[in-house]
Design a protein around this motif. Structure first.
Motif, PDB file in Angstrom:
ATOM      1  N   THR A 173      18.241  -6.685 -33.038  1.00 25.54           N
ATOM      2  CA  THR A 173      17.355  -5.599 -33.427  1.00 25.54           C
ATOM      3  C   THR A 173      16.015  -6.200 -33.843  1.00 25.54           C
ATOM      4  O   THR A 173      15.831  -7.419 -33.818  1.00 25.54           O
ATOM      5  N   GLU A 174      15.089  -5.345 -34.246  1.00 22.21           N
ATOM      6  CA  GLU A 174      13.793  -5.850 -34.697  1.00 22.21           C
ATOM      7  C   GLU A 174      13.887  -6.577 -36.031  1.00 22.21           C
ATOM      8  O   GLU A 174      12.965  -7.301 -36.426  1.00 22.21           O
ATOM      9  N   HIS A 175      15.032  -6.421 -36.716  1.00 26.16           N
ATOM     10  CA  HIS A 175      15.188  -7.039 -38.036  1.00 26.16           C
ATOM     11  C   HIS A 175      16.130  -8.238 -38.064  1.00 26.16           C
ATOM     12  O   HIS A 175      16.006  -9.087 -38.951  1.00 26.16           O
ATOM     13  N   ALA A 176      17.067  -8.298 -37.124  1.00 27.57           N
ATOM     14  CA  ALA A 176      18.105  -9.324 -37.262  1.00 27.57           C
ATOM     15  C   ALA A 176      18.867  -9.557 -35.972  1.00 27.57           C
ATOM     16  O   ALA A 176      18.817  -8.749 -35.035  1.00 27.57           O
ATOM     17  N   VAL A 177      19.589 -10.686 -35.965  1.00 27.87           N
ATOM     18  CA  VAL A 177      20.538 -10.999 -34.899  1.00 27.87           C
ATOM     19  C   VAL A 177      21.927 -11.065 -35.536  1.00 27.87           C
ATOM     20  O   VAL A 177      22.135 -11.787 -36.521  1.00 27.87           O
TER      21      VAL A 177
END
Length: 214
Positions: A173-177
């Motif tokens: 996602t744009e925040h995390a893997v």
């Protein structure tokens, strides 16, 4: 959904691909990946009948006879091949796709995917989702962290219809893997300046980080 966030996800997914991989790209964010592969030599497969998809062509070079399964204009790499979509699905169902990159409506804490129907809304069709979930050797979900209504995409248990028994290996996602296993969800990399507590607040499933439950 900002284009900047979509590109960020596509670039990070591209890092997960290896030279020689045969990769199927789903609709949405995955269609951006061909433009961010750099020098990697992967073979992009489109389920409408192409192996060897290249980056987005310049506007002057667009040929609408050459489109992806998402109906976007594409280019072809040297040596690319065109074939019937039925042959494309033979490749998918026969286990010849190394990596499938797709979007999702939901992913549960063990990687089970829901990406084809929302209860109570019109269904256009399953598309290739169920075949890819069953046939691809590795599945990467490329998705915004939250849906348009602010609900999390990563959930403890699916509330939308499952796409099949195959599970996602990775969610970007744009925040995390995140990575998935039988033990649940593991945060492996943070991609934004959110704190762990802030990330937890917008995530609908428990996850571990560096061996500890967040």
């Amino acid at each position: 959904m900002s284009q900047e966030a979509r590109i960020k996800i596509a670039k990070r997914v591209a890092e997960e691909l290896s030279d020689g991989d045969i990769v199927n790209l789903g609709v949405g964010i995955p269609t951006l990946i061909p433009d961010y592969l750099g020098d990697k030599k992967v073979h992009l497969q489109s389920e409408n009948g192409l192996l060897g998809m290249g980056p987005t062509p310049d506007e002057k070079d667009i040929n609408m006879d050459l489109i992806s399964a998402s109906k976007h204009p594409i280019s072809m790499e040297p040596g690319a091949s065109l074939f019937d979509s039925s042959d494309s699905f033979v490749m998918i169902r026969g286990g010849h796709i190394d990596v499938a990159v797709m979007g999702a409506l939901q992913v549960d804490q063990y990687g089970e995917i829901a990406n084809w129907a929302i209860p109570g809304k019109n269904i256009l069709g399953v598309g290739g989702a169920m075949d890819l979930v069953a046939g691809a050797k590795k599945i990467i979900i490329a998705s915004m962290h939250q849906a348009k209504d602010g609900t999390p995409k990563l959930v403890e248990k699916l509330t939308f219809p499952t796409s099949g028994n195959g599970r996602a290996n990775i969610l970007v996602t744009e925040h995390a893997v995140f990575k998935f296993s039988d033990q649940g969800t593991e945060l492996v990399e943070q991609l934004s300046d959110l704190s762990l507590e802030q990330l937890k607040e917008i995530t609908g499933a428990p996850f571990t980080y560096q061996g500890a439950l967040v």
